[in-house]
Design a protein around this motif. Structure first.
Motif, mmCIF file in Angstrom:
data_model
loop_
_atom_site.group_PDB
_atom_site.id
_atom_site.type_symbol
_atom_site.label_atom_id
_atom_site.label_comp_id
_atom_site.label_asym_id
_atom_site.label_seq_id
_atom_site.Cartn_x
_atom_site.Cartn_y
_atom_site.Cartn_z
ATOM 1 N N GLY A 61 0.810 -1.207 0.000
ATOM 2 C CA GLY A 61 0.000 0.000 0.000
ATOM 3 C C GLY A 61 0.845 1.259 0.000
ATOM 4 O O GLY A 61 2.012 1.255 0.393
ATOM 5 N N ASN A 62 0.227 2.358 -0.461
ATOM 6 C CA ASN A 62 0.927 3.634 -0.481
ATOM 7 C C ASN A 62 1.262 4.104 0.931
ATOM 8 O O ASN A 62 0.547 3.813 1.888
ATOM 9 C CB ASN A 62 0.064 4.702 -1.149
ATOM 10 C CG ASN A 62 -0.103 4.476 -2.634
ATOM 11 O OD1 ASN A 62 0.599 3.649 -3.216
ATOM 12 N ND2 ASN A 62 -1.022 5.184 -3.246
ATOM 13 N N CYS A 63 2.332 4.858 1.029
ATOM 14 C CA CYS A 63 2.679 5.465 2.304
ATOM 15 C C CYS A 63 1.694 6.604 2.604
ATOM 16 O O CYS A 63 0.878 6.984 1.755
ATOM 17 C CB CYS A 63 4.106 5.998 2.271
ATOM 18 S SG CYS A 63 4.331 7.434 1.205
ATOM 19 N N CYS B 79 4.251 13.829 -2.363
ATOM 20 C CA CYS B 79 5.529 13.407 -2.929
ATOM 21 C C CYS B 79 5.642 13.752 -4.404
ATOM 22 O O CYS B 79 6.704 13.624 -4.990
ATOM 23 C CB CYS B 79 5.722 11.899 -2.747
ATOM 24 S SG CYS B 79 4.673 10.916 -3.823
ATOM 25 N N GLY B 80 4.555 14.162 -5.049
ATOM 26 C CA GLY B 80 4.608 14.491 -6.461
ATOM 27 C C GLY B 80 3.909 13.492 -7.355
ATOM 28 O O GLY B 80 3.648 13.763 -8.509
ATOM 29 N N ASP B 81 3.595 12.315 -6.809
ATOM 30 C CA ASP B 81 2.869 11.273 -7.532
ATOM 31 C C ASP B 81 3.726 10.588 -8.581
ATOM 32 O O ASP B 81 4.805 11.031 -8.929
ATOM 33 C CB ASP B 81 1.599 11.825 -8.172
ATOM 34 C CG ASP B 81 0.462 10.811 -8.168
ATOM 35 O OD1 ASP B 81 0.743 9.615 -8.021
ATOM 36 O OD2 ASP B 81 -0.694 11.227 -8.274
ATOM 37 N N ARG B 82 3.232 9.440 -9.040
ATOM 38 C CA ARG B 82 3.862 8.729 -10.138
ATOM 39 C C ARG B 82 2.865 8.626 -11.284
ATOM 40 O O ARG B 82 1.662 8.790 -11.073
ATOM 41 C CB ARG B 82 4.319 7.333 -9.669
ATOM 42 C CG ARG B 82 5.577 7.387 -8.805
ATOM 43 C CD ARG B 82 6.151 5.981 -8.572
ATOM 44 N NE ARG B 82 7.451 6.062 -7.928
ATOM 45 C CZ ARG B 82 7.670 5.813 -6.634
ATOM 46 N NH1 ARG B 82 6.669 5.486 -5.845
ATOM 47 N NH2 ARG B 82 8.876 5.906 -6.124
ATOM 48 N N ALA C 254 9.549 5.460 -0.989
ATOM 49 C CA ALA C 254 8.960 4.145 -0.744
ATOM 50 C C ALA C 254 8.384 3.556 -2.037
ATOM 51 O O ALA C 254 8.144 4.280 -3.003
ATOM 52 C CB ALA C 254 7.867 4.262 0.310
ATOM 53 N N PRO C 255 8.140 2.233 -2.069
ATOM 54 C CA PRO C 255 7.574 1.597 -3.266
ATOM 55 C C PRO C 255 6.069 1.811 -3.357
ATOM 56 O O PRO C 255 5.271 0.883 -3.227
ATOM 57 C CB PRO C 255 7.930 0.121 -3.086
ATOM 58 C CG PRO C 255 7.985 -0.060 -1.602
ATOM 59 C CD PRO C 255 8.539 1.228 -1.059
ATOM 60 N N CYS C 256 5.646 3.052 -3.579
ATOM 61 C CA CYS C 256 4.232 3.402 -3.668
ATOM 62 C C CYS C 256 3.764 3.459 -5.119
ATOM 63 O O CYS C 256 4.564 3.542 -6.037
ATOM 64 C CB CYS C 256 3.985 4.757 -3.002
ATOM 65 S SG CYS C 256 4.352 4.785 -1.237
#
Length: 299
Positions: free
Chosen positions: A32-34, A48-51, A64-66
């Motif tokens: 899960g997302n942080c 964080c700026g998103d992916r 983190a691996p979000c």
């Protein structure tokens, strides 16, 4: 530094071959997302700026691996970082982003689907899975669940579980696989003629690029990355991104004696834009302007 054992060792090995990887928890799901990233699904861009798989695309500075597949990376410093350590300690499997590595996985979920593939698709590298097989082809495309009974297409903007290297020689992504995600019109407009099958899709190879100074890997890698950038714009900006991708790819060939056969990849760029909602006429104009903006011997 995270201790390199188990799934992390596998991930680092895959990353050496240019395959973006991430950990999966038990149940084959991403972690899960942080806290900083959870807001991207409800309140707008996360802190964080998103992916680029979320509704609000952008560069993600989260350590983190979000964000699922979009967290996949080939960077060993990231994979062994403290922010990823807890996930690796709890990981139940390793996943990879097929499209990010330039591949497409035909996920065959049962024996009937496997039988269909053996009768229909060209042979390629095959990996046994828990319920069926993964057929892996060289080349990226749009992903789709339920392309036909028991068959999912995993490539751009998704992850696939790593089951092992498999066996057999990998072959180029065939039109038969691309055709699986062509949507039929439920209420087609009246036409004098009816097409019995989708048009043949041009592919880039030496037969159409006899004067290109680049090798196949260079051209296809650039195309795959460009298609991924377009696919990362589901809400807005896909048309202008398609223009930028076409212009960038054309620019790489300005020093070639020609012909470079770029018209063979033009349709793929247009299709990628259409897949995220750009009207086809607009996408066609944008890509044509992108190619025409650079003086190149495309044909």
């Amino acid at each position: 530094m995270t201790t390199v054992t188990g799934h992390l060792r596998t991930a680092l090995w895959l990353a050496e071959f240019g395959l973006p990887v991430l950990p999966l928890r038990e149940g084959k799901l991403p972690f899960g997302n942080c806290t900083a990233c959870t807001s991207s699904k409800t309140a707008g861009p996360c802190r964080c700026g998103d992916r680029p798989n979320m509704k609000f695309a952008g560069p993600c500075r989260c350590p983190a691996p979000c964000h699922g597949w979009a967290a996949a990376t080939t960077d060993p410093a990231v994979l062994t970082s403290r922010a990823w350590a807890r996930s690796w300690q709890r990981a139940g499997a390793v996943a990879y982003h097929p499209g990010g590595g330039g591949f497409t996985v035909v996920d065959l979920d049962n024996t009937d689907a496997v039988t269909w593939a053996r009768q229909t698709l060209p042979a390629t590298r095959t990996v046994p899975t828990a319920r069926g097989e993964h057929w892996i082809y060289q080349g990226a495309m749009q992903s789709a669940n339920g392309a036909r009974p028991g068959v999912d297409i995993k490539s751009l903007m998704v992850y696939a579980r790593w089951y092992g290297p498999g066996t057999g020689d990998m072959t180029t992504l065939p039109d038969a696989v691309r055709a699986l995600i062509v949507k039929e019109e439920t209420t087609p407009a009246p036409r004098e003629e009816v097409d019995s099958s989708p048009p043949t899709r041009a592919t880039w190879d030496r037969s159409v690029a006899t004067g290109c100074r680049h090798n196949d890997t260079f051209v296809r890698t650039g195309l795959t990355r460009g298609l991924a950038r377009i696919a990362a714009c589901p809400e807005q900006g896909a048309g202008s991104t398609a223009y930028g991708v076409a212009r960038f790819l054309a620019k790489q060939h300005t020093a070639c004696p020609g012909p470079c056969g770029l018209e063979a990849i033009e349709r793929q760029i247009i299709d990628a834009a259409v897949a995220v909602g750009v009207p086809e006429a607009y996408a066609t104009r944008a890509v044509a302007r992108g190619f025409n903006a650079v003086a190149v011997r495309a044909s």
